[in-house]
Write a protein that holds these residues in place. Structure first.
Motif, PDB file in Angstrom:
ATOM      1  N   MET A   1      -5.878 -50.225  17.563  1.00  0.00           N
ATOM      2  CA  MET A   1      -4.876 -49.378  18.179  1.00  0.00           C
ATOM      3  C   MET A   1      -5.554 -48.561  19.274  1.00  0.00           C
ATOM      4  O   MET A   1      -6.689 -48.149  19.125  1.00  0.00           O
ATOM      5  N   ASN A   2      -4.829 -48.340  20.354  1.00  0.00           N
ATOM      6  CA  ASN A   2      -5.400 -47.530  21.423  1.00  0.00           C
ATOM      7  C   ASN A   2      -4.664 -46.196  21.522  1.00  0.00           C
ATOM      8  O   ASN A   2      -3.633 -45.996  20.885  1.00  0.00           O
ATOM      9  N   TRP A   3      -5.211 -45.311  22.338  1.00  0.00           N
ATOM     10  CA  TRP A   3      -4.656 -43.961  22.382  1.00  0.00           C
ATOM     11  C   TRP A   3      -3.252 -43.946  22.967  1.00  0.00           C
ATOM     12  O   TRP A   3      -2.428 -43.103  22.578  1.00  0.00           O
ATOM     13  N   ASP A   4      -2.923 -44.846  23.867  1.00  0.00           N
ATOM     14  CA  ASP A   4      -1.571 -44.896  24.418  1.00  0.00           C
ATOM     15  C   ASP A   4      -0.540 -45.111  23.315  1.00  0.00           C
ATOM     16  O   ASP A   4       0.545 -44.529  23.345  1.00  0.00           O
ATOM     17  N   GLN A   5      -0.880 -45.922  22.332  1.00  0.00           N
ATOM     18  CA  GLN A   5       0.021 -46.149  21.210  1.00  0.00           C
ATOM     19  C   GLN A   5       0.156 -44.891  20.353  1.00  0.00           C
ATOM     20  O   GLN A   5       1.247 -44.567  19.897  1.00  0.00           O
ATOM     21  N   ILE A   6      -0.955 -44.204  20.137  1.00  0.00           N
ATOM     22  CA  ILE A   6      -0.925 -42.951  19.375  1.00  0.00           C
ATOM     23  C   ILE A   6      -0.035 -41.949  20.101  1.00  0.00           C
ATOM     24  O   ILE A   6       0.825 -41.302  19.501  1.00  0.00           O
ATOM     25  N   GLU A   7      -0.269 -41.813  21.397  1.00  0.00           N
ATOM     26  CA  GLU A   7       0.490 -40.857  22.201  1.00  0.00           C
ATOM     27  C   GLU A   7       1.987 -41.165  22.147  1.00  0.00           C
ATOM     28  O   GLU A   7       2.808 -40.256  21.997  1.00  0.00           O
ATOM     29  N   GLY A   8       2.348 -42.427  22.254  1.00  0.00           N
ATOM     30  CA  GLY A   8       3.744 -42.815  22.225  1.00  0.00           C
ATOM     31  C   GLY A   8       4.415 -42.619  20.882  1.00  0.00           C
ATOM     32  O   GLY A   8       5.626 -42.460  20.802  1.00  0.00           O
ATOM     33  N   GLN A   9       3.625 -42.624  19.817  1.00  0.00           N
ATOM     34  CA  GLN A   9       4.158 -42.481  18.462  1.00  0.00           C
ATOM     35  C   GLN A   9       3.624 -41.211  17.792  1.00  0.00           C
ATOM     36  O   GLN A   9       3.438 -41.161  16.583  1.00  0.00           O
ATOM     37  N   TRP A  10       3.374 -40.191  18.571  1.00  0.00           N
ATOM     38  CA  TRP A  10       2.706 -38.990  18.087  1.00  0.00           C
ATOM     39  C   TRP A  10       3.365 -38.408  16.841  1.00  0.00           C
ATOM     40  O   TRP A  10       2.696 -38.038  15.885  1.00  0.00           O
ATOM     41  N   LYS A  11       4.677 -38.316  16.836  1.00  0.00           N
ATOM     42  CA  LYS A  11       5.369 -37.707  15.689  1.00  0.00           C
ATOM     43  C   LYS A  11       5.061 -38.459  14.394  1.00  0.00           C
ATOM     44  O   LYS A  11       4.924 -37.851  13.343  1.00  0.00           O
ATOM     45  N   GLN A  12       4.906 -39.785  14.480  1.00  0.00           N
ATOM     46  CA  GLN A  12       4.600 -40.571  13.288  1.00  0.00           C
ATOM     47  C   GLN A  12       3.156 -40.368  12.832  1.00  0.00           C
ATOM     48  O   GLN A  12       2.836 -40.564  11.659  1.00  0.00           O
TER      49      GLN A  12
END
Length: 65
Positions: free
Chosen positions: A1-12
């Motif tokens: 997983m990359n940080w863009d995915q984390i950022e896009g799903q931050w609430k989760q």
């Protein structure tokens, strides 16, 4: 997983972040809002660690998710 995915799903991911860094408050998580540098900075503040150490912690956490 990359940080863009984390950022896009931050609430989760906030629960997982708080599990890893329990000293981060809900307010901290709202301010961070998926921003990696904000996360690193808050870890530095709350845990009294150097920026490099906080970045390593975030990298290790990211590699596990």
């Amino acid at each position: 997983m990359n940080w863009d995915q984390i950022e896009g799903q931050w609430k989760q991911f906030t629960g997982k972040v708080q599990t890893e860094w329990g000293k981060l408050t809900d307010r901290d998580l709202d301010v961070i809002d998926g921003n990696r540098q904000q996360l690193v900075g808050r870890i530095q503040e709350r845990y009294g660690v150097a920026k490099e150490d906080a970045e390593r912690q975030v990298d290790r956490w990211l590699n596990r998710h």
